[in-house]
Design a protein around this motif. Structure first.
Motif, PDB file in Angstrom:
ATOM      1  N   ARG A  13      62.870 -18.155  23.691  1.00 56.22           N
ATOM      2  CA  ARG A  13      63.846 -17.572  24.626  1.00 56.22           C
ATOM      3  C   ARG A  13      65.269 -17.872  24.183  1.00 56.22           C
ATOM      4  NH1 ARG A  13      64.089 -20.917  29.773  1.00 56.22           N
ATOM      5  NH2 ARG A  13      65.145 -22.208  28.213  1.00 56.22           N
ATOM      6  N   ASP A  14      65.525 -19.098  23.820  1.00 60.80           N
ATOM      7  CA  ASP A  14      66.881 -19.489  23.422  1.00 60.80           C
ATOM      8  C   ASP A  14      67.303 -18.790  22.135  1.00 60.80           C
ATOM      9  OD1 ASP A  14      66.852 -21.114  25.635  1.00 60.80           O
ATOM     10  OD2 ASP A  14      66.488 -22.969  24.524  1.00 60.80           O
ATOM     11  N   MET A  15      66.344 -18.628  21.211  1.00 66.04           N
ATOM     12  CA  MET A  15      66.659 -17.916  19.968  1.00 66.04           C
ATOM     13  C   MET A  15      67.042 -16.477  20.257  1.00 66.04           C
ATOM     14  SD  MET A  15      65.347 -15.413  17.774  1.00 66.04           S
ATOM     15  CE  MET A  15      63.573 -15.386  18.022  1.00 66.04           C
ATOM     16  N   VAL A  16      66.259 -15.803  21.124  1.00 65.77           N
ATOM     17  CA  VAL A  16      66.556 -14.408  21.460  1.00 65.77           C
ATOM     18  C   VAL A  16      67.902 -14.305  22.166  1.00 65.77           C
ATOM     19  CG1 VAL A  16      65.799 -12.387  22.755  1.00 65.77           C
ATOM     20  CG2 VAL A  16      64.110 -13.811  21.594  1.00 65.77           C
ATOM     21  N   ARG A  17      68.195 -15.268  23.050  1.00 62.24           N
ATOM     22  CA  ARG A  17      69.462 -15.237  23.781  1.00 62.24           C
ATOM     23  C   ARG A  17      70.641 -15.329  22.819  1.00 62.24           C
ATOM     24  NH1 ARG A  17      69.430 -19.000  28.847  1.00 62.24           N
ATOM     25  NH2 ARG A  17      67.797 -17.467  29.309  1.00 62.24           N
ATOM     26  N   ARG A  18      70.547 -16.208  21.842  1.00 58.95           N
ATOM     27  CA  ARG A  18      71.629 -16.326  20.852  1.00 58.95           C
ATOM     28  C   ARG A  18      71.742 -15.042  20.033  1.00 58.95           C
ATOM     29  NH1 ARG A  18      69.244 -21.489  20.265  1.00 58.95           N
ATOM     30  NH2 ARG A  18      68.129 -20.757  18.416  1.00 58.95           N
ATOM     31  N   TRP A  19      70.602 -14.478  19.667  1.00 57.89           N
ATOM     32  CA  TRP A  19      70.610 -13.241  18.885  1.00 57.89           C
ATOM     33  C   TRP A  19      71.274 -12.113  19.672  1.00 57.89           C
ATOM     34  CZ3 TRP A  19      69.016  -8.263  19.403  1.00 57.89           C
ATOM     35  CH2 TRP A  19      68.956  -7.482  18.253  1.00 57.89           C
ATOM     36  N   VAL A  20      70.935 -11.998  20.923  1.00 62.75           N
ATOM     37  CA  VAL A  20      71.503 -10.943  21.772  1.00 62.75           C
ATOM     38  C   VAL A  20      73.015 -11.097  21.862  1.00 62.75           C
ATOM     39  CG1 VAL A  20      71.657 -10.108  24.146  1.00 62.75           C
ATOM     40  CG2 VAL A  20      69.415 -10.473  23.094  1.00 62.75           C
ATOM     41  N   TRP A  44      67.559  -0.099  16.734  1.00 61.96           N
ATOM     42  CA  TRP A  44      66.158  -0.165  16.293  1.00 61.96           C
ATOM     43  C   TRP A  44      66.048  -0.987  15.006  1.00 61.96           C
ATOM     44  CZ3 TRP A  44      61.267   1.362  17.803  1.00 61.96           C
ATOM     45  CH2 TRP A  44      60.274   1.348  16.821  1.00 61.96           C
ATOM     46  N   ASP A  45      66.935  -0.723  14.071  1.00 57.09           N
ATOM     47  CA  ASP A  45      66.883  -1.415  12.780  1.00 57.09           C
ATOM     48  C   ASP A  45      67.155  -2.915  12.941  1.00 57.09           C
ATOM     49  OD1 ASP A  45      66.337   0.984  11.553  1.00 57.09           O
ATOM     50  OD2 ASP A  45      68.404   1.341  10.907  1.00 57.09           O
ATOM     51  N   LYS A  46      68.046  -3.265  13.846  1.00 54.51           N
ATOM     52  CA  LYS A  46      68.294  -4.693  14.086  1.00 54.51           C
ATOM     53  C   LYS A  46      67.040  -5.375  14.640  1.00 54.51           C
ATOM     54  CE  LYS A  46      73.294  -5.030  14.702  1.00 54.51           C
ATOM     55  NZ  LYS A  46      74.349  -5.706  15.464  1.00 54.51           N
ATOM     56  N   PHE A  47      66.350  -4.694  15.549  1.00 54.76           N
ATOM     57  CA  PHE A  47      65.089  -5.244  16.054  1.00 54.76           C
ATOM     58  C   PHE A  47      64.093  -5.456  14.907  1.00 54.76           C
ATOM     59  CE2 PHE A  47      65.623  -3.049  20.476  1.00 54.76           C
ATOM     60  CZ  PHE A  47      66.528  -4.028  20.844  1.00 54.76           C
ATOM     61  N   ALA A  48      64.035  -4.473  14.007  1.00 55.48           N
ATOM     62  CA  ALA A  48      63.097  -4.558  12.887  1.00 55.48           C
ATOM     63  C   ALA A  48      63.437  -5.731  11.961  1.00 55.48           C
ATOM     64  CB  ALA A  48      63.098  -3.243  12.102  1.00 55.48           C
ATOM     65  N   GLY A  83      70.508  -3.505  29.020  1.00 53.59           N
ATOM     66  CA  GLY A  83      70.065  -2.705  30.148  1.00 53.59           C
ATOM     67  C   GLY A  83      68.886  -1.844  29.753  1.00 53.59           C
ATOM     68  N   GLY A  84      68.942  -0.547  30.090  1.00 46.08           N
ATOM     69  CA  GLY A  84      67.847   0.362  29.781  1.00 46.08           C
ATOM     70  C   GLY A  84      67.609   0.583  28.308  1.00 46.08           C
ATOM     71  N   LEU A  85      68.612   0.290  27.471  1.00 44.40           N
ATOM     72  CA  LEU A  85      68.421   0.443  26.028  1.00 44.40           C
ATOM     73  C   LEU A  85      67.357  -0.512  25.478  1.00 44.40           C
ATOM     74  CD1 LEU A  85      72.068   0.922  24.724  1.00 44.40           C
ATOM     75  CD2 LEU A  85      70.217   2.596  24.648  1.00 44.40           C
ATOM     76  N   ALA A  86      66.984  -1.525  26.251  1.00 44.18           N
ATOM     77  CA  ALA A  86      65.908  -2.409  25.818  1.00 44.18           C
ATOM     78  C   ALA A  86      64.587  -1.666  25.665  1.00 44.18           C
ATOM     79  CB  ALA A  86      65.745  -3.567  26.812  1.00 44.18           C
ATOM     80  N   TRP A  87      64.489  -0.506  26.321  1.00 46.26           N
ATOM     81  CA  TRP A  87      63.283   0.318  26.167  1.00 46.26           C
ATOM     82  C   TRP A  87      63.112   0.790  24.726  1.00 46.26           C
ATOM     83  CZ3 TRP A  87      58.967   0.582  28.508  1.00 46.26           C
ATOM     84  CH2 TRP A  87      58.853   0.515  29.897  1.00 46.26           C
ATOM     85  N   ILE A  88      64.183   0.761  23.937  1.00 51.57           N
ATOM     86  CA  ILE A  88      64.060   1.095  22.513  1.00 51.57           C
ATOM     87  C   ILE A  88      62.961   0.255  21.885  1.00 51.57           C
ATOM     88  CG2 ILE A  88      65.255   0.985  20.278  1.00 51.57           C
ATOM     89  CD1 ILE A  88      66.250   3.247  22.032  1.00 51.57           C
ATOM     90  N   TRP A  89      62.901  -1.006  22.282  1.00 49.41           N
ATOM     91  CA  TRP A  89      61.795  -1.864  21.849  1.00 49.41           C
ATOM     92  C   TRP A  89      60.544  -1.635  22.688  1.00 49.41           C
ATOM     93  CZ3 TRP A  89      59.720  -5.607  25.206  1.00 49.41           C
ATOM     94  CH2 TRP A  89      58.669  -6.347  24.672  1.00 49.41           C
ATOM     95  N   GLY A  90      60.699  -1.512  24.008  1.00 46.50           N
ATOM     96  CA  GLY A  90      59.564  -1.520  24.921  1.00 46.50           C
ATOM     97  C   GLY A  90      58.632  -0.338  24.790  1.00 46.50           C
ATOM     98  N   ILE A  91      59.165   0.849  24.513  1.00 51.03           N
ATOM     99  CA  ILE A  91      58.317   2.039  24.469  1.00 51.03           C
ATOM    100  C   ILE A  91      57.283   1.941  23.357  1.00 51.03           C
ATOM    101  CG2 ILE A  91      58.286   4.521  24.013  1.00 51.03           C
ATOM    102  CD1 ILE A  91      61.021   4.664  25.367  1.00 51.03           C
TER     103      ILE A  91
END
Length: 387
Positions: A13-20, A44-48, A83-91
């Motif tokens: 969680r802490d790693m993701v928070r820093r990344w965000v 999308w590419d950053k998530f990858a 916000g809703g852009l997190a669905w880029i990963w979720g879908i």
């Protein structure tokens, strides 16, 4: 019950928070969301690059591993700024890794899961019918006819997010028109968007703009037998566990929105001055943030309860519906209060409150309306079916 996350989960969680904070700050998310005609491939590419697409996928398929709790921690932290852009990963996580990971064949898993885990494959969900909305089963008009070597799809779907950039569609269609019950005779397909006879048209909408939502027309679209996920005519039975996962994921996204709203509201109240001092001293505004903080905590507790229960393989259908209900209403109400706290700046496109409100408004409607959620909860308590 232990309410503390194990150290491994806290570290993630802490790693993701820093990344965000470093890679997906709110001002960048705001700029992405304002351009409704361009899908945010950079996000999308950053998530990858970070491996987020592989969370929840076994290391055997080049994923990062992790259970539903870890997926929900990721969803929450992403939604705090996106916000809703997190669905880029979720879908794709739902349509691809979760669906194929649960009921794909060994060959399908070996072929598609590494592609998803490495961010080389995008997927979209094509369930909703134009005439049906939440009445998915009763309004199912998309058909799948068995032919030599495969199936022919005809019909239309709507509100398929990111379909215009997807490589594959997760499609449910009626394959047995003689089935006695509405939830029988349905088959799930993994359809390449390049298939002849598949036409995808983007739609304008209120929120989650740059992610895009589309209508999809199937006109005698042929797909091979290996496009079937699970057993033909049994789609609804195998889908139920993933539908619960989707409701829990919505709860996590909503909680992330509440996090972002509270963060921005407190920051503004401690800086904005009016009538001789900071507005954070005004009792009415203090009540607003107290309400938002209470929404945050109640949503968090319900989310962790549901995610933990599902991770242990327990039935969580009713509780997942309850989570979706309270999380979506809390998030949208919190964002509305956030707009009120910021006043004119809350209504401005220069801040994120309006974005949080527009995005969270959808979750009161989809993937199932809160009215239908309430019907289901009441029926689980022994009351007669109301629809």
């Amino acid at each position: 019950m232990d309410f503390e996350l194990p150290e491994e989960y806290q570290a993630f969680r802490d790693m993701v928070r820093r990344w965000v904070d470093n890679e997906a700050p709110k001002d960048w998310a705001r700029s992405l969301e304002m351009d409704e005609h361009n899908y945010p491939f950079a996000l999308w590419d950053k998530f990858a690059e970070t491996g987020f697409h592989g969370v929840g996928i076994s290391e055997d398929y080049e994923g990062q591993g992790g259970d539903v709790v870890m997926q929900m921690l990721l969803a929450r932290e992403l939604a705090r700024t996106l916000g809703g852009l997190a669905w880029i990963w979720g879908i794709t996580s739902f349509a691809g890794s979760k669906s194929i990971g649960l009921y794909g064949s060994p060959e399908q898993k070996a072929k598609f899961l590494p592609e998803i885990a490495n961010g080389r494959l995008k997927a979209a969900i094509a369930f909703t019918e134009p005439a049906g909305g939440t009445d998915l089963l009763g309004a199912m008009a998309t058909t799948a006819e068995k032919v030599d070597g495969g199936w022919v799809l005809n019909g239309e779907k709507i509100w398929s997010s990111s379909a215009h950039v997807a490589d594959y569609l997760l499609v449910i269609a009626r394959s047995d028109k003689t089935a006695e019950k509405k939830h029988h005779g349905l088959t799930l397909f993994w359809v390449p968007t390049s298939t002849e006879g598949v036409k995808i048209t983007p739609l304008a909408k209120l929120g989650m703009r740059s992610m895009g939502s589309c209508s999809i027309h199937f006109d005698n679209a042929f797909v091979a037998d290996d496009a079937v996920l699970g057993e033909p005519d049994k789609a609804w039975h195998i889908l139920l566990p993933t539908l619960n996962n989707e409701r829990i994921m919505v709860g996590a996204f909503c909680l992330g929105v509440i996090d972002g709203v509270l963060e921005d509201a407190l920051d503004y109240m401690q800086q904005r001055k009016a009538f001789g001092g900071v507005i954070g001293r005004f009792q009415s505004l203090q009540h607003y943030v107290a309400d938002i903080a209470t929404m945050q905590k109640t949503t968090e507790l319900m989310l962790h309860y549901c995610a933990d229960k599902q991770s242990r393989g327990e039935q969580v259908g009713v509780e997942a519906n309850m989570l979706k209900l309270i999380a979506s209403e809390n998030a949208n109400k919190a964002a509305d209060l956030g707009i009120q706290i910021l006043g004119g700046m809350g209504y401005s496109a220069e801040t994120d409150m309006q974005r949080y409100w527009r995005d969270s408004r959808l979750w009161r409607i989809g993937p199932i309306t809160n009215e239908m959620v309430r019907n289901g909860i009441a029926e689980s308590l022994g009351l007669p079916r109301s629809f």
